[in-house]
Motif scaffolding. Structure first.
Motif, PDB file in Angstrom:
ATOM      1  N   GLY A  13       0.789  -1.224   0.000  1.00  7.52           N
ATOM      2  CA  GLY A  13       0.000   0.000   0.000  1.00  7.52           C
ATOM      3  C   GLY A  13       0.818   1.269   0.000  1.00  7.52           C
ATOM      4  O   GLY A  13       0.269   2.361  -0.189  1.00  7.52           O
ATOM      5  N   LEU A  14       2.147   1.168   0.198  1.00  4.73           N
ATOM      6  CA  LEU A  14       3.009   2.343   0.094  1.00  4.73           C
ATOM      7  C   LEU A  14       3.356   2.589  -1.371  1.00  4.73           C
ATOM      8  O   LEU A  14       3.458   1.643  -2.164  1.00  4.73           O
ATOM      9  CB  LEU A  14       4.294   2.141   0.897  1.00  4.73           C
ATOM     10  N   PRO A  15       3.562   3.831  -1.774  1.00  2.55           N
ATOM     11  CA  PRO A  15       3.926   4.104  -3.175  1.00  2.55           C
ATOM     12  C   PRO A  15       5.196   3.351  -3.574  1.00  2.55           C
ATOM     13  O   PRO A  15       6.232   3.466  -2.909  1.00  2.55           O
ATOM     14  CB  PRO A  15       4.153   5.618  -3.191  1.00  2.55           C
ATOM     15  N   GLY A  16       5.079   2.558  -4.641  1.00  2.00           N
ATOM     16  CA  GLY A  16       6.236   1.836  -5.156  1.00  2.00           C
ATOM     17  C   GLY A  16       6.691   0.671  -4.312  1.00  2.00           C
ATOM     18  O   GLY A  16       7.781   0.129  -4.538  1.00  2.00           O
ATOM     19  N   GLY A  17       5.887   0.252  -3.340  1.00  2.00           N
ATOM     20  CA  GLY A  17       6.297  -0.850  -2.477  1.00  2.00           C
ATOM     21  C   GLY A  17       5.263  -1.951  -2.417  1.00  2.00           C
ATOM     22  O   GLY A  17       4.173  -1.854  -2.985  1.00  2.00           O
ATOM     23  N   GLY A  18       5.605  -3.038  -1.720  1.00  2.00           N
ATOM     24  CA  GLY A  18       4.653  -4.123  -1.494  1.00  2.00           C
ATOM     25  C   GLY A  18       4.850  -5.292  -2.414  1.00  2.00           C
ATOM     26  O   GLY A  18       5.976  -5.711  -2.712  1.00  2.00           O
ATOM     27  N   PHE A  19       3.729  -5.831  -2.886  1.00  2.00           N
ATOM     28  CA  PHE A  19       3.707  -7.049  -3.704  1.00  2.00           C
ATOM     29  C   PHE A  19       3.022  -6.755  -5.016  1.00  2.00           C
ATOM     30  O   PHE A  19       2.039  -6.004  -5.067  1.00  2.00           O
ATOM     31  CB  PHE A  19       2.945  -8.154  -2.973  1.00  2.00           C
TER      32      PHE A  19
ATOM     33  N   TYR B 244      -3.271   6.754 -12.757  1.00  2.00           N
ATOM     34  CA  TYR B 244      -3.414   6.663 -11.311  1.00  2.00           C
ATOM     35  C   TYR B 244      -2.101   7.049 -10.628  1.00  2.00           C
ATOM     36  O   TYR B 244      -1.013   6.695 -11.060  1.00  2.00           O
ATOM     37  CB  TYR B 244      -3.863   5.264 -10.876  1.00  2.00           C
ATOM     38  N   ARG B 245      -2.254   7.817  -9.570  1.00  2.00           N
ATOM     39  CA  ARG B 245      -1.080   8.263  -8.812  1.00  2.00           C
ATOM     40  C   ARG B 245      -0.664   7.209  -7.803  1.00  2.00           C
ATOM     41  O   ARG B 245       0.531   6.989  -7.559  1.00  2.00           O
ATOM     42  CB  ARG B 245      -1.410   9.580  -8.090  1.00  2.00           C
ATOM     43  N   ASP B 246      -1.619   6.572  -7.193  1.00  2.00           N
ATOM     44  CA  ASP B 246      -1.336   5.583  -6.160  1.00  2.00           C
ATOM     45  C   ASP B 246      -1.565   4.186  -6.707  1.00  2.00           C
ATOM     46  O   ASP B 246      -2.414   3.964  -7.571  1.00  2.00           O
ATOM     47  CB  ASP B 246      -2.248   5.813  -4.949  1.00  2.00           C
ATOM     48  N   GLY B 247      -0.809   3.227  -6.205  1.00  2.00           N
ATOM     49  CA  GLY B 247      -0.978   1.843  -6.600  1.00  2.00           C
ATOM     50  C   GLY B 247      -2.078   1.169  -5.796  1.00  2.00           C
ATOM     51  O   GLY B 247      -2.913   1.821  -5.148  1.00  2.00           O
ATOM     52  N   ALA B 248      -2.076  -0.148  -5.846  1.00  2.00           N
ATOM     53  CA  ALA B 248      -3.104  -0.922  -5.155  1.00  2.00           C
ATOM     54  C   ALA B 248      -2.970  -0.781  -3.638  1.00  2.00           C
ATOM     55  O   ALA B 248      -1.883  -0.540  -3.102  1.00  2.00           O
ATOM     56  CB  ALA B 248      -2.996  -2.388  -5.568  1.00  2.00           C
ATOM     57  N   PHE B 249      -4.100  -0.920  -2.954  1.00  2.00           N
ATOM     58  CA  PHE B 249      -4.184  -1.045  -1.491  1.00  2.00           C
ATOM     59  C   PHE B 249      -3.841   0.249  -0.742  1.00  2.00           C
ATOM     60  O   PHE B 249      -3.585   0.218   0.458  1.00  2.00           O
ATOM     61  CB  PHE B 249      -3.296  -2.189  -0.977  1.00  2.00           C
ATOM     62  N   THR B 250      -3.852   1.404  -1.441  1.00  2.00           N
ATOM     63  CA  THR B 250      -3.518   2.666  -0.779  1.00  2.00           C
ATOM     64  C   THR B 250      -4.536   3.005   0.308  1.00  2.00           C
ATOM     65  O   THR B 250      -4.166   3.364   1.443  1.00  2.00           O
ATOM     66  CB  THR B 250      -3.456   3.798  -1.812  1.00  2.00           C
ATOM     67  N   ASP B 251      -5.818   2.919  -0.025  1.00  2.00           N
ATOM     68  CA  ASP B 251      -6.861   3.246   0.957  1.00  2.00           C
ATOM     69  C   ASP B 251      -6.846   2.252   2.110  1.00  2.00           C
ATOM     70  O   ASP B 251      -7.005   2.636   3.282  1.00  2.00           O
ATOM     71  CB  ASP B 251      -8.235   3.254   0.287  1.00  2.00           C
ATOM     72  N   PHE B 252      -6.660   0.991   1.801  1.00  2.00           N
ATOM     73  CA  PHE B 252      -6.606  -0.037   2.839  1.00  2.00           C
ATOM     74  C   PHE B 252      -5.457   0.237   3.796  1.00  2.00           C
ATOM     75  O   PHE B 252      -5.609   0.120   5.023  1.00  2.00           O
ATOM     76  CB  PHE B 252      -6.460  -1.409   2.192  1.00  2.00           C
ATOM     77  N   ARG B 253      -4.324   0.607   3.253  1.00  2.00           N
ATOM     78  CA  ARG B 253      -3.189   0.872   4.134  1.00  2.00           C
ATOM     79  C   ARG B 253      -3.467   2.072   5.040  1.00  2.00           C
ATOM     80  O   ARG B 253      -3.155   2.051   6.233  1.00  2.00           O
ATOM     81  CB  ARG B 253      -1.922   1.132   3.337  1.00  2.00           C
TER      82      ARG B 253
END
Length: 763
Positions: free
Chosen positions: A351-357, A562-571
């Motif tokens: 959920g962080l920009p440019g991070g995760g899976f 899109y500016r943010d990747g997946a799971f931004t709101d969840f994070r």
């Protein structure tokens, strides 16, 4: 004199040069401003009038004389066909459909289309076939796909169906990676040739350029058995790994985070469930085996110090963990995906920009371009009254074991007794595994029907072969996910011979069966309707009327960057924006999966060893990869694909040490064997592979014409692969690797017959 127009395939938009009289395509070539065009584009013109083209309806003579029923000679290389006119072919097929429906019900019909036949939005083989079968009462269908079959079942249990869609449609873009990501760990590499392909095609290929830009600021580590599995320009660090051991390395990476206090315990507590169960497994409390880097080194060949160093680097900055689709196309392949989600969860950067899976870089050309997919025009398929289905990779089980059941996703699936298979838009003799078993399964049906452009191996197994018009012989429109333009695909030339649009074929069949397929419209009217229906959507406000769209050659698509990747709101707030999992969190331990009680799936990621038994004659691991100069098996007969052949066959690549130990040198002919079958291949030596590893591309046309020598003399790798599900949970394809032996072949060299039409006969 010639004229030039535009068309599209799954490997991109291209220019078509047409003779002045409009009768022939002189050349197909990429646009000059395409930054990374696919070589396969050059093959389209040659394929149009290749000798292997199906030009008239044809019926297998034994079926014509004997009628429907199982036939052990179906698929024999010398089995003759009789060419007939369209009325006779359609009458025969309509009668057979009528018979099967009356005697066995619609569930006895398997609608076996598997896409990829055309990039067009209207002339989409799967949609057209399914609409026709729905119009006559339905059919047994397939679900999922060969590319991501295991992941499509597993990931909804871990991140929820909506989370799965976010992962696919809104991964970190290459721009996000360039801005935010310190380290990209690519399990399975980042293969360039895969970025040429997008379902529906892209107007221009931009993924490679974006990846190169990102590499200027992001360190990339490729964990793969192949050093050349990543673009040279990315200057990736290579960690060589034995095939099939990625799960062990990922578990050891997670173990290091736990052992050295590097795990993000706060994130685990608020955004995940099951971390304690995972820790217990990593410590060996459940099976007596601690998942240390030393343990993983013994399995994978990756030094323990490398694993520890990689875990520490991952925890010290912003890290993105990517798993290619290929890793889950293997026995227990879903465990690599499960373990990657687990590692990313313990890093705490989801959920962080440019991070995760993430799951798709290096697998598909639209992944990471930074543009969210928008709705595109589609041809409506209608409703299927038949509820039976199978995972697509279980077709042989369906045909061999009708009336039985198989486990799937915690339940069981009934396998209907299939009497008629109708295939369009694909070639299972490319996609499927253990082709001898598939061929045997097809001998047991009453009737196999194929719509085809060429005499592919599937067509040469069919009882009724109907010649279909290609993408250059019909009007259509095209776009891929995240594309910049919806493009016209105007007809370039008239269909070769008696080839017809599949829309026309199904309309004629439906009329014979008192069904309404066309709803009173011809194909041009339907093309205009699906465009205008799309244009009326509120999210396509600037699209022009159809006449203007067609005149201009296309229209821009909305670009939702899109500016943010997946799971931004969840994070940001997992309570206000939970995932649609049972817990609302990322399930590193799934009580649902655990409750299934399967012997090859647990509630958390696990290591399951699939290594060959000691003393096995199959001492090399063969990687079965996507081809570079064709899409799957399409146009294997054309010059771009032929340019990659060695000794006239599909090449097998070997490390020089392995080649020398077998007395092999570049250009030799080798026989490759597995427990399932054998093939002939040309030899290429390369130090880009780990010792003990070989590699072949999939998609060479199956040629069983010399069984005394090999099961396929043209190098179709799927005569070697196992036709078993990845697990009882996912039942997906396990064809990405197989244990083989390779030896020099000095015997009779038979001619390739794969690209010849079958023999024709009179009645």
């Amino acid at each position: 004199m010639t004229r030039t127009q535009e068309s599209t395939a799954h490997w991109g938009t291209f220019q078509v040069e047409i003779s002045d009289d409009g009768r022939a395509v002189v050349e197909t070539r990429p646009y000059p401003d395409d930054p990374d065009a696919a070589p396969a584009i050059a093959a389209v013109a040659e394929g149009l009038r290749h000798p292997s083209r199906v030009t008239r309806p044809a019926v297998r003579r034994r079926w014509l004389e004997r009628g429907p029923g199982p036939d052990p000679l179906r698929g024999s290389p010398d089995d003759p066909y009789v060419e007939v006119d369209w009325d006779e072919a359609l009458d025969l097929l309509a009668d057979e459909l009528r018979r099967v429906r009356a005697a066995h019900g619609n569930r006895a019909i398997f609608g076996g289309s598997y896409g990829w036949g055309s990039a067009g939005r209207f002339h989409h083989a799967q949609s057209q076939l399914h609409r026709f079968l729905n119009s006559i009462g339905g059919y047994t269908r397939s679900i999922n796909d060969y590319s991501r079959g295991a992941s499509l079942v597993l990931l909804p249990h871990l991140i929820g169906p909506i989370g799965m869609r976010e992962l696919r449609n809104r991964p970190p873009s290459w721009g996000h990676i360039a801005e935010h990501t310190d380290l990209l760990i690519a399990f399975g590499g980042l293969r360039r040739s895969n970025t040429w392909v997008v379902p529906g095609g892209h107007d221009r290929h931009v993924g490679t350029r974006l990846a190169r830009d990102a590499a200027a600021s992001t360190r990339i580590v490729s964990v793969s058995a192949q050093r050349d599995d990543t673009l040279t320009e990315l200057d990736a660090e290579w960690v060589g790994i034995r095939p099939g051991t990625d799960t062990a390395v990922l578990l050891a990476l997670t173990h290091t985070l736990v052992a050295e206090g590097l795990a993000d315990d706060a994130f685990l507590a608020t955004h995940t469930v099951g971390a304690d169960r995972v820790r217990a497994y990593l410590r060996g409390e459940t099976d007596g085996v601690e998942k240390t880097p030393e343990w993983a080194e013994a399995l994978s060949g990756v030094p323990a110090r490398t694993i520890r160093d990689l875990a520490r680097r991952a925890a010290s900055g912003r890290t993105l963990v990517n798993v290619t689709y290929s890793l889950q196309r293997a026995e227990h392949g879903e465990q690599a995906v499960f373990a990657a989600v687990t590692f990313a969860g313990f890093l705490g950067q989801i959920g962080l920009p440019g991070g995760g899976f993430t799951h798709g870089y290096g697998s598909m050309g639209d992944y990471g371009v930074g543009v969210a997919p928008v709705p595109l025009p589609t041809f409506p398929q209608g409703r299927n009254p038949v509820t039976d289905f199978i995972p697509c990779a279980r077709i042989t089980d369906l045909l061999l074991h009708g009336g039985e059941t198989i486990p799937y996703d915690g339940g069981t699936l009934d396998l209907p007794d299939i009497r008629l298979v109708y295939w369009a838009g694909g070639n299972p003799f490319h996609h499927h595994q253990d082709l001898r078993r598939l061929s045997e399964a097809l001998t047991g049906v009453d009737t196999l029907v194929v719509n085809e452009f060429h005499w592919t191996p599937t067509a040469r197994h069919a009882d009724i072969v109907l010649p279909a018009a290609t993408g250059l012989e019909r009007d259509d429109l095209a776009a891929g996910a995240g594309d910049t333009r919806l493009r016209t695909m105007p007809r370039a030339v008239e269909p070769v011979g008696d080839a017809r649009e599949e829309f026309w074929i199904y309309d004629q069949l439906a009329r014979r069966l008192d069904a309404d397929y066309a709803e009173g419209r011809d194909s041009r009217e339907w093309l205009e309707k699906i465009y205008e229906d799309w244009r009326e959507r509120p999210d396509t406000p600037d699209a022009p009327p159809f006449a203007d769209f067609w005149r201009d050659g296309g229209t821009p698509l909305p670009q939702h960057h899109y500016r943010d990747g997946a799971f931004t709101d969840f994070r940001a707030d997992p309570v206000a924006h939970p995932l649609d999992t049972p817990s609302g969190r990322i399930e590193l331990f799934s009580a649902t999966l655990d409750g299934f009680g399967l012997d090859d799936t647990a509630g958390h990621a696990v290591w399951i060893d699939t290594a060959e038994a000691a003393g096995s004659p199959y001492d090399l691991q063969l990687l079965c990869t996507q081809p570079s100069h064709r899409l799957h098996s399409q146009l294997d007969m054309a010059a771009p694909s032929r340019s990659t052949k060695v000794a006239g066959r599909e090449p097998v690549r070997l490390h020089p040490e392995d080649a020398a130990a077998r007395g092999l040198t570049d250009g030799d002919l080798a026989i490759v064997r597995s427990a399932q079958g054998s093939l002939l291949a040309g030899v290429v030596t390369t130090d880009t592979l780990l010792p003990g590893v070989a590699r072949m591309h999939t998609g060479a046309w199956y040629d069983p014409s010399a069984p005394r020598i090999a099961d396929c003399i043209n190098g179709n790798v799927n005569v070697l692969t196992k036709d078993i599900g990845t697990s009882h949970l996912t039942q997906a394809s396990s064809g990405a690797r197989v244990a083989v032996s390779i030896a020099r072949y000095d015997g009779e060299v038979p001619p390739i017959r794969a690209y010849e039409p079958p023999p024709l006969a009179t009645r």
